[in-house]
Motif scaffolding. Structure first.
Motif, PDB file in Angstrom:
ATOM      1  N   ASN A 184       0.871  -1.379   0.005  1.00 45.38           N
ATOM      2  CA  ASN A 184       0.100   0.020   0.006  1.00 45.38           C
ATOM      3  C   ASN A 184       0.849   1.432   0.130  1.00 45.38           C
ATOM      4  N   ILE A 195      -0.732  -5.443  -3.551  1.00 52.29           N
ATOM      5  CA  ILE A 195      -0.770  -5.821  -2.333  1.00 52.29           C
ATOM      6  C   ILE A 195      -0.306  -7.279  -2.095  1.00 52.29           C
ATOM      7  N   PHE A 197      -0.508 -10.307  -0.352  1.00 43.35           N
ATOM      8  CA  PHE A 197      -1.222 -10.927   0.497  1.00 43.35           C
ATOM      9  C   PHE A 197      -0.661 -12.280   1.283  1.00 43.35           C
ATOM     10  N   SER A 216      -5.320   3.461   1.040  1.00 45.03           N
ATOM     11  CA  SER A 216      -6.149   2.657   0.228  1.00 45.03           C
ATOM     12  C   SER A 216      -6.812   2.813  -0.860  1.00 45.03           C
ATOM     13  N   ILE A 219      -5.579   1.059  -3.579  1.00 46.36           N
ATOM     14  CA  ILE A 219      -5.802  -0.606  -3.679  1.00 46.36           C
ATOM     15  C   ILE A 219      -6.998  -0.826  -4.614  1.00 46.36           C
ATOM     16  N   LYS A 220      -6.820  -1.669  -5.546  1.00 51.54           N
ATOM     17  CA  LYS A 220      -7.856  -2.045  -6.346  1.00 51.54           C
ATOM     18  C   LYS A 220      -9.145  -2.468  -5.552  1.00 51.54           C
ATOM     19  N   ASP A 223      -9.088  -6.021  -4.429  1.00 50.26           N
ATOM     20  CA  ASP A 223      -8.212  -6.574  -3.305  1.00 50.26           C
ATOM     21  C   ASP A 223      -8.655  -5.755  -2.279  1.00 50.26           C
ATOM     22  N   LYS A 226     -10.809  -8.537  -1.076  1.00 44.76           N
ATOM     23  CA  LYS A 226     -10.146  -9.661  -0.557  1.00 44.76           C
ATOM     24  C   LYS A 226      -9.646  -9.108   0.986  1.00 44.76           C
ATOM     25  N   LEU A 227      -9.817  -8.056   1.333  1.00 48.33           N
ATOM     26  CA  LEU A 227      -9.392  -7.796   2.715  1.00 48.33           C
ATOM     27  C   LEU A 227     -10.323  -8.141   3.814  1.00 48.33           C
TER      28      LEU A 227
END
Length: 291
Positions: A184, A195, A197, A216, A219-220, A223, A226-227
């Motif tokens: 990030n 990111i 992961f 953030s 961030i896509k 993604d 996905k968090l």
């Protein structure tokens, strides 16, 4: 739906952050720079029934004294129908942190990311003792999240978070939640952050302290989603809202070159801030958490 403390306006969000880790949602922390945008973000949170964090960074503290920010944000908290947390973001000056705690902020971030590990731990521990003594939660950073525009300064050193160091940092400082660097980047204007992961997972194996991702906006969306099942409890968002406001305001001036009334010029930009905030909170699984 969240079960709130007896006083649902109790802005000490520690319990809610822990719940986020176990209940597959992530809270949004939004940087604010005036009552205008703070109010719109609260309206967005009320519209979808979500708790929200209003964050004041060093640029905002340069605009108004910390005590005025505390009064302003606490006024919004008192009148909101959802929990609102007033948070002091990215602060290196422990004196400013003490003022914020005493003025009424609910949580503070000590940023020792540019310090050697031992010194970061020592100063963070000092902040935790001070803040917890006043009923205020503490966020701190291990590793160092970079800046896409060089805003950290020419001597700023970005660094990915080392999982072992993260585990030690959490144990020895007693922080309530912990900002980490896993790809990030602050102030990105496009969603190009990559990111890691796997690194995030390795950090999670070293500590159960809830985690925070700064930067953030970059961030896509995929993604961000996905968090939700990870240990990330909060993401910080600033640039996305500033772009929503600034780009729309530029268009208002272009359409109305002789306009000068801020109430007219700001109407559409603030609407876009509200819509962007609502979009982010919904994506993060916060919609409907508050009945």
């Amino acid at each position: 739906m969240l079960t709130l403390p007896k006083n649902k306006f109790q802005p000490f969000f520690t319990d809610l952050m822990v719940k986020a880790v176990h209940e597959n949602h992530v809270f949004a922390g939004f940087n604010v720079f005036s009552l205008d945008d703070a109010y719109e973000i609260v309206k967005a949170a009320e519209q979808i029934g979500a708790p929200v964090m209003l964050m004041v960074n060093k640029l905002a503290v340069g605009l108004y004294p910390i005590e005025i920010w505390a009064d302003t944000l606490n006024m919004l908290t008192r009148h909101a129908s959802v929990p609102v947390c007033a948070h002091l973001d990215h602060t290196t000056d422990i004196g400013v942190i003490e003022r914020a705690c005493k003025a009424g902020f609910d949580s503070v971030m000590f940023d020792g990311s540019q310090l050697p590990l031992e010194e970061n731990i020592a100063q963070t521990r000092q902040v935790v003792a001070l803040a917890h003594g006043l009923g205020v939660a503490v966020e701190a950073e291990i590793g160092a999240v970079g800046y896409s525009d060089g805003a950290g300064g020419k001597d700023y050193k970005a660094a990915m978070t080392d999982p072992k160091e993260a585990g030690r940092f959490a144990r020895e400082t007693g922080v309530d939640w912990m900002a980490v660097s896993v790809g990030n980047v602050h102030r990105m204007e496009t969603q190009d952050a990559v990111i890691d992961f796997d690194l995030l997972c390795r950090i999670e194996r070293e500590t159960d302290v809830p985690l925070v991702l700064h930067g953030s906006t970059g961030i896509k969306d995929a993604d961000m989603e996905k968090l939700l099942p990870t240990h990330v409890c909060k993401v910080n968002i600033g640039t996305a809202l500033r772009m929503a406001f600034g780009n729309t305001l530029r268009g208002e001036f272009e359409k109305n070159p002789k306009a000068f009334d801020r109430t007219e010029l700001f109407a559409k930009p603030l609407q876009m801030v509200r819509e962007e905030a609502e979009k982010k909170m919904t994506m993060l699984g916060c919609k409907g958490l508050i009945g």
